[in-house]
Write an enzyme that holds these catalytic residues in place. Structure first.
Site, mmCIF file in Angstrom:
data_model
loop_
_atom_site.group_PDB
_atom_site.id
_atom_site.type_symbol
_atom_site.label_atom_id
_atom_site.label_comp_id
_atom_site.label_asym_id
_atom_site.label_seq_id
_atom_site.Cartn_x
_atom_site.Cartn_y
_atom_site.Cartn_z
ATOM 1 N N CYS A 84 0.817 -1.220 0.000
ATOM 2 C CA CYS A 84 0.000 0.000 0.000
ATOM 3 C C CYS A 84 0.848 1.266 0.000
ATOM 4 O O CYS A 84 0.384 2.326 -0.415
ATOM 5 C CB CYS A 84 -0.940 -0.018 1.193
ATOM 6 S SG CYS A 84 -2.001 -1.466 1.155
ATOM 7 N N HIS B 205 -3.795 6.828 1.464
ATOM 8 C CA HIS B 205 -4.068 5.493 0.923
ATOM 9 C C HIS B 205 -5.440 5.065 1.427
ATOM 10 O O HIS B 205 -5.758 5.211 2.602
ATOM 11 C CB HIS B 205 -2.987 4.516 1.384
ATOM 12 C CG HIS B 205 -3.401 3.097 1.247
ATOM 13 N ND1 HIS B 205 -3.797 2.571 0.036
ATOM 14 C CD2 HIS B 205 -3.527 2.092 2.162
ATOM 15 C CE1 HIS B 205 -4.139 1.300 0.213
ATOM 16 N NE2 HIS B 205 -3.984 0.993 1.483
ATOM 17 N N ASN C 288 -10.087 -1.064 -1.282
ATOM 18 C CA ASN C 288 -8.646 -0.822 -1.097
ATOM 19 C C ASN C 288 -7.909 -1.439 -2.279
ATOM 20 O O ASN C 288 -7.887 -2.653 -2.433
ATOM 21 C CB ASN C 288 -8.230 -1.474 0.234
ATOM 22 C CG ASN C 288 -6.737 -1.367 0.507
ATOM 23 O OD1 ASN C 288 -5.938 -1.128 -0.393
ATOM 24 N ND2 ASN C 288 -6.364 -1.570 1.752
HETATM 25 N N1 COA Z 1 -18.820 -9.647 7.355
HETATM 26 C C1 COA Z 1 -19.382 -9.927 8.526
HETATM 27 N N2 COA Z 1 -18.690 -10.194 9.651
HETATM 28 C C2 COA Z 1 -17.346 -10.145 9.568
HETATM 29 C C3 COA Z 1 -16.682 -9.860 8.368
HETATM 30 C C4 COA Z 1 -17.465 -9.613 7.238
HETATM 31 N N3 COA Z 1 -16.947 -9.313 6.024
HETATM 32 N N4 COA Z 1 -15.366 -9.903 8.595
HETATM 33 C C5 COA Z 1 -15.175 -10.186 9.883
HETATM 34 N N5 COA Z 1 -16.382 -10.351 10.477
HETATM 35 C C6 COA Z 1 -16.686 -10.682 11.865
HETATM 36 C C7 COA Z 1 -15.539 -11.382 12.551
HETATM 37 O O1 COA Z 1 -15.550 -12.760 12.268
HETATM 38 C C8 COA Z 1 -15.831 -11.073 13.990
HETATM 39 O O2 COA Z 1 -16.848 -11.971 14.440
HETATM 40 P P1 COA Z 1 -16.796 -12.569 15.952
HETATM 41 O O3 COA Z 1 -16.881 -11.361 16.839
HETATM 42 O O4 COA Z 1 -18.005 -13.434 15.979
HETATM 43 O O5 COA Z 1 -15.494 -13.266 16.043
HETATM 44 C C9 COA Z 1 -16.449 -9.680 13.951
HETATM 45 O O6 COA Z 1 -16.889 -9.478 12.599
HETATM 46 C C10 COA Z 1 -15.501 -8.604 14.329
HETATM 47 O O7 COA Z 1 -14.280 -8.846 13.632
HETATM 48 P P2 COA Z 1 -13.060 -7.885 13.778
HETATM 49 O O8 COA Z 1 -11.959 -8.406 12.911
HETATM 50 O O9 COA Z 1 -12.767 -7.651 15.230
HETATM 51 O O10 COA Z 1 -13.710 -6.581 13.151
HETATM 52 P P3 COA Z 1 -13.089 -5.151 13.021
HETATM 53 O O11 COA Z 1 -14.030 -4.191 13.603
HETATM 54 O O12 COA Z 1 -11.655 -5.109 13.447
HETATM 55 O O13 COA Z 1 -13.121 -4.949 11.454
HETATM 56 C C11 COA Z 1 -11.625 -4.990 9.599
HETATM 57 C C12 COA Z 1 -12.383 -5.818 10.617
HETATM 58 C C13 COA Z 1 -10.810 -5.921 8.735
HETATM 59 C C14 COA Z 1 -12.624 -4.225 8.763
HETATM 60 C C15 COA Z 1 -10.728 -3.998 10.362
HETATM 61 O O14 COA Z 1 -9.938 -4.685 11.297
HETATM 62 C C16 COA Z 1 -9.821 -3.233 9.458
HETATM 63 O O15 COA Z 1 -10.248 -2.536 8.577
HETATM 64 N N6 COA Z 1 -8.515 -3.294 9.696
HETATM 65 C C17 COA Z 1 -7.559 -2.607 8.874
HETATM 66 C C18 COA Z 1 -7.472 -3.340 7.597
HETATM 67 C C19 COA Z 1 -6.731 -2.574 6.569
HETATM 68 O O16 COA Z 1 -6.760 -1.388 6.528
HETATM 69 N N7 COA Z 1 -6.040 -3.317 5.732
HETATM 70 C C20 COA Z 1 -5.329 -2.798 4.676
HETATM 71 C C21 COA Z 1 -4.156 -2.082 5.151
HETATM 72 S S1 COA Z 1 -3.350 -1.373 3.859
#
Ligand code: COA
Length: 333
Positions: free
Chosen positions: A115, A260, A290
């Site tokens: 990224c 980004h 993204n």
């Molecule tokens: N749809 C529905 N539920 C989902 C899901 C989806 N697409 N993806 C994950 N979940 C669920 C998980 O399984 C978890 O369930 P549980 O509580 O029963 O275990 C719950 O949602 C919460 O998951 P969590 O990973 O804690 O959610 P979050 O609030 O951290 O959001 C991301 C997940 C990936 C959106 C977030 O962590 C994020 O954006 N991180 C940065 C990622 C990023 O920027 N990456 C690129 C960098 S360049």
């Protein structure tokens, strides 16, 4: 002193729109969850009949060239940021060179910094302009992430986030900046927090055979979302402030921050922490997801086309991603 300046920019995304509703038919997810946690409404995924990383890059590059009133033959160096090259090797730079019909006179370099890749590429190109070695450099970020995603419930934390696309800028020398500064950072202690393991070269020969790799599915994106999120919000702010301090500028001086497009919540956090107005931050993750190294040049190109970047504006680019790597660039337009 010689400086570099962006003289043209363009972008291209696949036609194929993937909505949150469509993803809900492939895995256990839903529009509300995706919009609330990421801000993404839709993204573009490649059509195997028409899209490759190199030909999307070529389309973006031709737009950038025409906006700069230049032709392909004036390019003397290609710097191509991608972590999803069409081939494991050679890199995408040479494929773009071929797609643009350029002969063997020019150099083509690939940058693999995820990224942050576009800002790393811009920084490399800036140095080559400053030394006088090259005069017209094509800097590209292009990715096809969709084909490596696990589009089942097991992969839903990454499958809903990533999209495909390409963006390009042309750099040329200028008496005054242009690019005021670039700041680049990395911390490989976090390499496995966001990565694709295969086809890595460190496996023993017997394990590296294609059928084994397919069996273990290790060619798919692995991401520790909360770790990435926590580090991203700290590093983004740090590297933006580093750029401002180095140039004796204040956050109020920023005309437009083009971060980004990792997650809308990350952009909103940065905006709030730096007390920037809505007009000072550009986001398009809602439409494209993204797109890794392509996200900044796509956003920059869209913002420019929408009239949000004007002469003399102070543009700040900032990125964070796999590696971890993070980077910023300050540009006087
Ligand atoms: N749809 C529905 N539920 C989902 C899901 C989806 N697409 N993806 C994950 N979940 C669920 C998980 O399984 C978890 O369930 P549980 O509580 O029963 O275990 C719950 O949602 C919460 O998951 P969590 O990973 O804690 O959610 P979050 O609030 O951290 O959001 C991301 C997940 C990936 C959106 C977030 O962590 C994020 O954006 N991180 C940065 C990622 C990023 O920027 N990456 C690129 C960098 S360049």
């Amino acid at each position: 002193m010689r400086h570099s300046k962006i003289v043209g920019l363009g972008h291209h995304v696949p036609e194929n729109v993937i909505t949150n509703e469509y993803l809900s038919t492939l895995m256990d997810t839903n529009n509300d969850w995706i919009v609330e946690r990421t801000g993404i409404h839709e993204r573009r995924w490649m059509d195997p009949a028409t899209d490759t990383v190199a030909n999307m890059a070529a389309k973006a590059s031709r737009i950038a060239l025409s906006r700069a009133n230049l032709t392909e033959n004036e390019i003397d160096f290609i710097v191509f940021a991608t972590i999803t090259p069409d081939y494991f090797f050679p890199g995408s730079g040479v494929l773009l060179q071929r797609a643009l019909g350029l002969d063997g006179r020019i150099a083509a370099l690939d940058i693999r910094n995820a990224c942050s890749g576009f800002i790393y590429a811009l920084s490399v190109a800036d140095q080559f302009i400053k030394t006088g070695m090259y005069k017209t450099i094509l800097v590209v970020g292009a990715e096809i992430q969709s084909t490596a995603l696990d589009i089942s419930t097991a992969g839903r934390n990454t499958a809903v986030i990533f999209g495909d696309g390409a963006g390009a800028v042309i750099l040329q020398p200028s008496d005054k900046p242009g690019i005021l500064s670039t700041h680049l950072h990395s911390d490989g202690n976090f390499a496995e927090e966001l990565y694709v393991k295969d086809p890595g070269s460190s496996r023993p020969h017997a394990e590296r055979q294609p059928e084994k790799i397919l069996d273990t599915s290790t060619f798919k994106v692995v991401m520790n979302g909360s770790q990435v999120f926590k580090h991203a919000i700290v590093r983004f702010i740090e590297v933006i402030n580093e750029a401002l301090d180095a140039n004796n500028l204040k956050k109020d001086d920023i005309s437009l921050l083009v971060p980004h497009q990792a997650n809308l919540r990350i952009s909103q956090y940065i905006q709030q922490k730096l007390a920037l107005s809505d007009n000072q931050v550009y986001n398009n993750i809602m439409r494209y997801g993204n797109t890794t190294a392509a996200s900044i040049p796509i956003a920059l190109s869209e913002a420019w086309a929408e009239g949000k970047i004007r002469e003399n504006d102070l543009i700040c680019l900032a990125a964070f991603g796999s590696g971890f790597t993070w980077a910023s660039a300050l540009i006087r337009w």
